[in-house]
Write a protein that holds these residues in place. Structure first.
Motif, PDB file in Angstrom:
ATOM      1  N   ARG A  55      43.660  44.624  30.600  1.00 41.71           N
ATOM      2  CA  ARG A  55      42.480  44.776  31.452  1.00 41.71           C
ATOM      3  C   ARG A  55      42.052  43.425  32.024  1.00 41.71           C
ATOM      4  O   ARG A  55      41.722  43.307  33.202  1.00 41.71           O
ATOM      5  CB  ARG A  55      41.317  45.396  30.661  1.00 41.71           C
ATOM      6  CG  ARG A  55      40.095  45.690  31.542  1.00 41.71           C
ATOM      7  CD  ARG A  55      38.835  45.895  30.733  1.00 41.71           C
ATOM      8  NE  ARG A  55      38.389  44.705  30.044  1.00 41.71           N
ATOM      9  CZ  ARG A  55      37.753  43.673  30.628  1.00 41.71           C
ATOM     10  NH1 ARG A  55      37.531  43.660  31.922  1.00 41.71           N
ATOM     11  NH2 ARG A  55      37.357  42.642  29.915  1.00 41.71           N
ATOM     12  N   LEU A  56      42.086  42.398  31.178  1.00 42.68           N
ATOM     13  CA  LEU A  56      41.727  41.056  31.640  1.00 42.68           C
ATOM     14  C   LEU A  56      42.718  40.545  32.688  1.00 42.68           C
ATOM     15  O   LEU A  56      42.315  39.880  33.643  1.00 42.68           O
ATOM     16  CB  LEU A  56      41.647  40.086  30.456  1.00 42.68           C
ATOM     17  CG  LEU A  56      40.405  40.238  29.585  1.00 42.68           C
ATOM     18  CD1 LEU A  56      40.578  39.494  28.268  1.00 42.68           C
ATOM     19  CD2 LEU A  56      39.175  39.739  30.324  1.00 42.68           C
ATOM     20  N   LEU A  57      43.992  40.869  32.535  1.00 47.26           N
ATOM     21  CA  LEU A  57      44.987  40.485  33.535  1.00 47.26           C
ATOM     22  C   LEU A  57      44.682  41.148  34.868  1.00 47.26           C
ATOM     23  O   LEU A  57      44.682  40.485  35.916  1.00 47.26           O
ATOM     24  CB  LEU A  57      46.394  40.849  33.063  1.00 47.26           C
ATOM     25  CG  LEU A  57      47.515  40.631  34.087  1.00 47.26           C
ATOM     26  CD1 LEU A  57      47.604  39.168  34.515  1.00 47.26           C
ATOM     27  CD2 LEU A  57      48.846  41.110  33.533  1.00 47.26           C
ATOM     28  N   ALA A  58      44.401  42.441  34.847  1.00 41.37           N
ATOM     29  CA  ALA A  58      44.079  43.158  36.080  1.00 41.37           C
ATOM     30  C   ALA A  58      42.811  42.594  36.728  1.00 41.37           C
ATOM     31  O   ALA A  58      42.749  42.417  37.950  1.00 41.37           O
ATOM     32  CB  ALA A  58      43.915  44.649  35.794  1.00 41.37           C
ATOM     33  N   SER A  59      41.839  42.290  35.908  1.00 46.03           N
ATOM     34  CA  SER A  59      40.588  41.735  36.419  1.00 46.03           C
ATOM     35  C   SER A  59      40.799  40.331  36.991  1.00 46.03           C
ATOM     36  O   SER A  59      40.225  39.973  38.032  1.00 46.03           O
ATOM     37  CB  SER A  59      39.547  41.709  35.306  1.00 46.03           C
ATOM     38  OG  SER A  59      38.307  41.303  35.795  1.00 46.03           O
ATOM     39  N   ALA A  60      41.634  39.526  36.339  1.00 47.48           N
ATOM     40  CA  ALA A  60      41.933  38.180  36.838  1.00 47.48           C
ATOM     41  C   ALA A  60      42.649  38.260  38.184  1.00 47.48           C
ATOM     42  O   ALA A  60      42.355  37.489  39.100  1.00 47.48           O
ATOM     43  CB  ALA A  60      42.785  37.410  35.830  1.00 47.48           C
ATOM     44  N   LYS A  61      43.565  39.212  38.312  1.00 43.77           N
ATOM     45  CA  LYS A  61      44.271  39.386  39.587  1.00 43.77           C
ATOM     46  C   LYS A  61      43.301  39.822  40.689  1.00 43.77           C
ATOM     47  O   LYS A  61      43.406  39.372  41.828  1.00 43.77           O
ATOM     48  CB  LYS A  61      45.392  40.411  39.443  1.00 43.77           C
ATOM     49  CG  LYS A  61      46.598  39.895  38.715  1.00 43.77           C
ATOM     50  CD  LYS A  61      47.676  40.966  38.662  1.00 43.77           C
ATOM     51  CE  LYS A  61      48.945  40.468  38.058  1.00 43.77           C
ATOM     52  NZ  LYS A  61      49.989  41.517  38.039  1.00 43.77           N
ATOM     53  N   ALA A  62      42.368  40.697  40.343  1.00 42.35           N
ATOM     54  CA  ALA A  62      41.372  41.138  41.320  1.00 42.35           C
ATOM     55  C   ALA A  62      40.480  39.965  41.740  1.00 42.35           C
ATOM     56  O   ALA A  62      40.158  39.812  42.926  1.00 42.35           O
ATOM     57  CB  ALA A  62      40.527  42.268  40.746  1.00 42.35           C
ATOM     58  N   SER A  63      40.109  39.144  40.785  1.00 45.92           N
ATOM     59  CA  SER A  63      39.294  37.960  41.096  1.00 45.92           C
ATOM     60  C   SER A  63      40.072  36.990  41.968  1.00 45.92           C
ATOM     61  O   SER A  63      39.522  36.388  42.887  1.00 45.92           O
ATOM     62  CB  SER A  63      38.853  37.259  39.816  1.00 45.92           C
ATOM     63  OG  SER A  63      38.053  38.107  39.043  1.00 45.92           O
ATOM     64  N   GLN A  64      41.352  36.848  41.685  1.00 45.38           N
ATOM     65  CA  GLN A  64      42.206  35.967  42.479  1.00 45.38           C
ATOM     66  C   GLN A  64      42.297  36.477  43.915  1.00 45.38           C
ATOM     67  O   GLN A  64      42.198  35.691  44.859  1.00 45.38           O
ATOM     68  CB  GLN A  64      43.598  35.896  41.856  1.00 45.38           C
ATOM     69  CG  GLN A  64      44.550  34.963  42.552  1.00 45.38           C
ATOM     70  CD  GLN A  64      45.922  34.964  41.882  1.00 45.38           C
ATOM     71  OE1 GLN A  64      46.339  35.955  41.297  1.00 45.38           O
ATOM     72  NE2 GLN A  64      46.609  33.849  41.973  1.00 45.38           N
ATOM     73  N   ALA A  65      42.438  37.783  44.075  1.00 41.03           N
ATOM     74  CA  ALA A  65      42.527  38.375  45.411  1.00 41.03           C
ATOM     75  C   ALA A  65      41.235  38.204  46.191  1.00 41.03           C
ATOM     76  O   ALA A  65      41.264  38.043  47.419  1.00 41.03           O
ATOM     77  CB  ALA A  65      42.884  39.852  45.297  1.00 41.03           C
ATOM     78  N   ASP A  69      37.995  31.956  42.153  1.00 42.87           N
ATOM     79  CA  ASP A  69      38.883  31.215  41.263  1.00 42.87           C
ATOM     80  C   ASP A  69      38.278  30.969  39.883  1.00 42.87           C
ATOM     81  O   ASP A  69      38.974  31.018  38.878  1.00 42.87           O
ATOM     82  CB  ASP A  69      39.296  29.884  41.888  1.00 42.87           C
ATOM     83  CG  ASP A  69      40.159  30.072  43.116  1.00 42.87           C
ATOM     84  OD1 ASP A  69      40.891  31.080  43.189  1.00 42.87           O
ATOM     85  OD2 ASP A  69      40.110  29.209  44.010  1.00 42.87           O
ATOM     86  N   LYS A  70      36.993  30.711  39.838  1.00 42.04           N
ATOM     87  CA  LYS A  70      36.350  30.436  38.548  1.00 42.04           C
ATOM     88  C   LYS A  70      36.438  31.662  37.635  1.00 42.04           C
ATOM     89  O   LYS A  70      36.807  31.543  36.463  1.00 42.04           O
ATOM     90  CB  LYS A  70      34.896  30.026  38.754  1.00 42.04           C
ATOM     91  CG  LYS A  70      34.205  29.612  37.484  1.00 42.04           C
ATOM     92  CD  LYS A  70      32.823  29.074  37.748  1.00 42.04           C
ATOM     93  CE  LYS A  70      32.195  28.638  36.438  1.00 42.04           C
ATOM     94  NZ  LYS A  70      30.880  28.052  36.631  1.00 42.04           N
ATOM     95  N   LYS A  71      36.130  32.828  38.167  1.00 42.71           N
ATOM     96  CA  LYS A  71      36.196  34.054  37.375  1.00 42.71           C
ATOM     97  C   LYS A  71      37.651  34.363  36.991  1.00 42.71           C
ATOM     98  O   LYS A  71      37.925  34.799  35.881  1.00 42.71           O
ATOM     99  CB  LYS A  71      35.601  35.220  38.160  1.00 42.71           C
ATOM    100  CG  LYS A  71      35.495  36.492  37.375  1.00 42.71           C
ATOM    101  CD  LYS A  71      34.777  37.571  38.155  1.00 42.71           C
ATOM    102  CE  LYS A  71      34.694  38.845  37.341  1.00 42.71           C
ATOM    103  NZ  LYS A  71      34.076  39.933  38.102  1.00 42.71           N
ATOM    104  N   CYS A  72      38.555  34.106  37.909  1.00 42.17           N
ATOM    105  CA  CYS A  72      39.985  34.319  37.647  1.00 42.17           C
ATOM    106  C   CYS A  72      40.447  33.482  36.459  1.00 42.17           C
ATOM    107  O   CYS A  72      41.099  33.986  35.541  1.00 42.17           O
ATOM    108  CB  CYS A  72      40.794  33.963  38.893  1.00 42.17           C
ATOM    109  SG  CYS A  72      42.573  33.923  38.643  1.00 42.17           S
ATOM    110  N   VAL A  73      40.110  32.205  36.467  1.00 37.28           N
ATOM    111  CA  VAL A  73      40.509  31.304  35.388  1.00 37.28           C
ATOM    112  C   VAL A  73      39.871  31.740  34.067  1.00 37.28           C
ATOM    113  O   VAL A  73      40.534  31.763  33.023  1.00 37.28           O
ATOM    114  CB  VAL A  73      40.142  29.840  35.723  1.00 37.28           C
ATOM    115  CG1 VAL A  73      40.337  28.943  34.525  1.00 37.28           C
ATOM    116  CG2 VAL A  73      40.967  29.345  36.896  1.00 37.28           C
ATOM    117  N   THR A  74      38.615  32.119  34.112  1.00 30.14           N
ATOM    118  CA  THR A  74      37.911  32.553  32.904  1.00 30.14           C
ATOM    119  C   THR A  74      38.583  33.774  32.283  1.00 30.14           C
ATOM    120  O   THR A  74      38.867  33.799  31.079  1.00 30.14           O
ATOM    121  CB  THR A  74      36.436  32.876  33.223  1.00 30.14           C
ATOM    122  OG1 THR A  74      35.810  31.714  33.752  1.00 30.14           O
ATOM    123  CG2 THR A  74      35.693  33.349  31.987  1.00 30.14           C
TER     124      THR A  74
END
Length: 88
Positions: A55-65, A69-74
């Motif tokens: 779930r965190l991976l999917a959320s990081a990818k969504a943040s990246q898209a 960037d800050k949320k993605c890294v977190t």
């Protein structure tokens, strides 16, 4: 194992405390890639921890898209920390 998890969380917190790291797009990309690799090597079980890592991976990818960037890294860092608890 608790020490390793604690060390991972402390390292993650130290990295997130630096605005230089949090604002860097390439850090987001590298963390997401590292987490993808880690997810690929996780056991084929569906424990709560593995589900949370995915779930965190999917959320990081969504943040990246969305260029957050800050949320993605977190999220990617949290995912890596949890993934490290699952794999020895």
């Amino acid at each position: 194992m608790k020490r390793t998890a604690l060390a991972g969380l402390l390292i993650s917190a130290a990295m997130l405390a630096s605005p230089v790291f949090a604002a860097d797009n390439s850090l987001c990309t590298s963390k997401v890639q590292e987490l993808e690799n880690k997810v690929g090597s996780l056991p084929a079980t569906s424990t709560n921890t593995i589900v949370e890592v995915k779930r965190l991976l999917a959320s990081a990818k969504a943040s990246q898209a969305s260029k957050d960037d800050k949320k993605c890294v977190t999220e990617a860092t949290q995912g890596l920390s949890l993934a490290n608890q699952v794999t020895p």
